[in-house]
Design a protein around this motif. Structure first.
Motif, mmCIF file in Angstrom:
data_model
loop_
_atom_site.group_PDB
_atom_site.id
_atom_site.type_symbol
_atom_site.label_atom_id
_atom_site.label_comp_id
_atom_site.label_asym_id
_atom_site.label_seq_id
_atom_site.Cartn_x
_atom_site.Cartn_y
_atom_site.Cartn_z
ATOM 1 N N ILE A 60 9.191 -2.634 1.792
ATOM 2 C CA ILE A 60 8.106 -3.350 1.113
ATOM 3 C C ILE A 60 7.799 -2.621 -0.193
ATOM 4 O O ILE A 60 7.642 -1.390 -0.193
ATOM 5 C CB ILE A 60 6.840 -3.394 1.986
ATOM 6 N N PRO A 61 7.714 -3.318 -1.319
ATOM 7 C CA PRO A 61 7.369 -2.635 -2.583
ATOM 8 C C PRO A 61 6.043 -1.890 -2.463
ATOM 9 O O PRO A 61 5.085 -2.405 -1.859
ATOM 10 C CB PRO A 61 7.272 -3.794 -3.592
ATOM 11 N N LEU A 62 5.989 -0.688 -3.041
ATOM 12 C CA LEU A 62 4.781 0.127 -2.940
ATOM 13 C C LEU A 62 3.574 -0.590 -3.524
ATOM 14 O O LEU A 62 2.451 -0.463 -3.011
ATOM 15 C CB LEU A 62 5.006 1.470 -3.651
ATOM 16 N N VAL A 67 -1.856 -2.723 -2.987
ATOM 17 C CA VAL A 67 -2.766 -3.868 -3.170
ATOM 18 C C VAL A 67 -3.285 -4.353 -1.822
ATOM 19 O O VAL A 67 -4.459 -4.735 -1.692
ATOM 20 C CB VAL A 67 -2.047 -5.003 -3.932
ATOM 21 N N PHE A 68 -2.423 -4.324 -0.778
ATOM 22 C CA PHE A 68 -2.859 -4.754 0.551
ATOM 23 C C PHE A 68 -3.979 -3.852 1.069
ATOM 24 O O PHE A 68 -4.939 -4.333 1.696
ATOM 25 C CB PHE A 68 -1.697 -4.728 1.532
ATOM 26 N N THR A 69 -3.866 -2.542 0.826
ATOM 27 C CA THR A 69 -4.923 -1.644 1.310
ATOM 28 C C THR A 69 -6.264 -2.002 0.673
ATOM 29 O O THR A 69 -7.310 -1.863 1.312
ATOM 30 C CB THR A 69 -4.598 -0.172 0.992
ATOM 31 N N LEU A 101 1.545 5.564 3.909
ATOM 32 C CA LEU A 101 2.277 4.557 4.686
ATOM 33 C C LEU A 101 3.693 4.377 4.154
ATOM 34 O O LEU A 101 4.638 4.177 4.927
ATOM 35 C CB LEU A 101 1.528 3.212 4.631
ATOM 36 N N TYR A 102 3.854 4.449 2.820
ATOM 37 C CA TYR A 102 5.166 4.225 2.203
ATOM 38 C C TYR A 102 6.026 5.495 2.220
ATOM 39 O O TYR A 102 7.177 5.477 2.668
ATOM 40 C CB TYR A 102 4.945 3.754 0.764
ATOM 41 N N THR A 103 5.467 6.609 1.764
ATOM 42 C CA THR A 103 6.265 7.825 1.582
ATOM 43 C C THR A 103 6.685 8.449 2.905
ATOM 44 O O THR A 103 7.744 9.086 2.995
ATOM 45 C CB THR A 103 5.448 8.852 0.764
ATOM 46 N N SER A 104 5.870 8.262 3.966
ATOM 47 C CA SER A 104 6.208 8.863 5.257
ATOM 48 C C SER A 104 7.540 8.348 5.792
ATOM 49 O O SER A 104 8.222 9.050 6.542
ATOM 50 C CB SER A 104 5.099 8.584 6.268
ATOM 51 N N THR A 105 7.936 7.143 5.408
ATOM 52 C CA THR A 105 9.230 6.617 5.889
ATOM 53 C C THR A 105 10.385 7.436 5.324
ATOM 54 O O THR A 105 11.372 7.680 6.012
ATOM 55 C CB THR A 105 9.403 5.146 5.497
ATOM 56 N N PHE A 106 10.259 7.867 4.070
ATOM 57 C CA PHE A 106 11.326 8.671 3.453
ATOM 58 C C PHE A 106 11.316 10.097 4.004
ATOM 59 O O PHE A 106 12.372 10.716 4.171
ATOM 60 C CB PHE A 106 11.163 8.676 1.930
ATOM 61 N N LYS A 162 5.534 10.505 -9.097
ATOM 62 C CA LYS A 162 5.698 9.392 -10.048
ATOM 63 C C LYS A 162 5.126 8.089 -9.479
ATOM 64 O O LYS A 162 4.609 7.246 -10.219
ATOM 65 C CB LYS A 162 7.187 9.234 -10.392
ATOM 66 N N ASN A 163 5.213 7.932 -8.145
ATOM 67 C CA ASN A 163 4.705 6.694 -7.527
ATOM 68 C C ASN A 163 3.182 6.593 -7.571
ATOM 69 O O ASN A 163 2.634 5.506 -7.354
ATOM 70 C CB ASN A 163 5.180 6.600 -6.076
ATOM 71 N N THR A 164 2.499 7.718 -7.814
ATOM 72 C CA THR A 164 1.025 7.650 -7.880
ATOM 73 C C THR A 164 0.557 6.729 -9.003
ATOM 74 O O THR A 164 -0.596 6.283 -8.982
ATOM 75 C CB THR A 164 0.419 9.047 -8.090
ATOM 76 N N THR A 165 1.434 6.450 -9.967
ATOM 77 C CA THR A 165 1.041 5.554 -11.065
ATOM 78 C C THR A 165 0.708 4.151 -10.552
ATOM 79 O O THR A 165 -0.016 3.413 -11.207
ATOM 80 C CB THR A 165 2.159 5.453 -12.117
ATOM 81 N N VAL A 166 1.249 3.813 -9.365
ATOM 82 C CA VAL A 166 0.982 2.478 -8.801
ATOM 83 C C VAL A 166 -0.483 2.344 -8.409
ATOM 84 O O VAL A 166 -1.016 1.232 -8.323
ATOM 85 C CB VAL A 166 1.909 2.220 -7.587
ATOM 86 N N ALA A 167 -1.153 3.471 -8.169
ATOM 87 C CA ALA A 167 -2.575 3.419 -7.792
ATOM 88 C C ALA A 167 -3.414 2.768 -8.880
ATOM 89 O O ALA A 167 -4.526 2.298 -8.607
ATOM 90 C CB ALA A 167 -3.085 4.828 -7.497
#
Length: 222
Positions: A60-62, A67-69, A101-106, A162-167
């Motif tokens: 699922i895209p981060l 946004v779902f949260t 939720l996203y990063t724990s999978t990796f 880098k993914n924190t920018t999605v916040a």
């Protein structure tokens, strides 16, 4: 040349990025380790849950998760995470939750790869001595698995930074949101991009170098 920086809290925005990375990294490490334990568990139901969770959330895209949260958990279900009247704190905590939720999978998949490097005979010998599955995993397997995957975990941590920018999608005041605001208000696109690119390099480069060095120092010699 950099006069346009006056009036903007660039350091404060990057500090929010650092906090997002720190709390999400801790949560991802804990939840990812639990998921890895489920993935190698002898209990079929736990293996199935770990497999489904990893394959669903990893694909699922981060942005959708973040946004779902906000729209799903907070707006629809009214989950406030202990800060019902503080919108900024709620946005921060929801962003951390989404990143976990996203990063724990990796983290889980990196650890599972590390677990596969531990000789099966060690686990069999520990079970023969009377240790249970959890004890074998905690005392024998995971310590060696962590030492084997420091490099991959460093890459996950850099990607998380880098993914924190999605916040920024849910209004969290981290670096990317401030950069967007500055681009809208100033006519210095190149310099603004340079400042924020340099900021992220400063955050991620030392992480990669330090964890890379640790990975070589702590690598399991077989």
């Amino acid at each position: 040349m950099f006069d346009f920086l006056e009036g903007y809290d660039v350091l404060g925005a990057f500090w929010t990025t650092v906090q997002l990375t720190f709390f999400a990294a801790i949560g991802s490490l804990i939840w990812g380790t639990i998921l890895a334990g489920m993935r190698v568990s002898p209990v079929p139901l736990m293996r199935a849950f770990g497999t489904v969770y990893v394959n669903v959330f990893r694909n699922i895209p981060l942005t959708v998760i973040i946004v779902f949260t906000s729209l799903g958990l907070a707006d629809v279900f009214g989950i406030t995470l202990g800060v019902p009247d503080d919108f900024d704190a709620l946005g921060f905590r929801l962003a951390v939750l989404g990143l976990i939720l996203y990063t724990s999978t990796f983290v889980c998949e990196s650890l599972r790869a590390g677990i596969n490097t531990v000789p099966v005979g060690q686990a069999e010998a520990a079970r023969a001595l009377g240790l249970g599955f959890t004890q074998v995993l905690r005392l024998i397997v995971l310590p060696q698995a962590f030492r084997s995957v420091i490099g991959p975990l460093a890459n996950v941590l850099i990607a998380l930074t880098k993914n924190t920018t999605v916040a920024a999608a849910i209004g969290v005041g981290e670096a990317a949101l401030l950069m967007k605001e500055m681009i809208e208000n100033e006519a210095q696109l190149l310099l603004i991009s340079l400042v924020f690119a340099l900021g992220f390099v400063v955050l991620t480069l030392p992480t990669g170098l330090i964890l890379g060095w640790l990975g070589k120092r702590l690598a399991v010699k077989r």
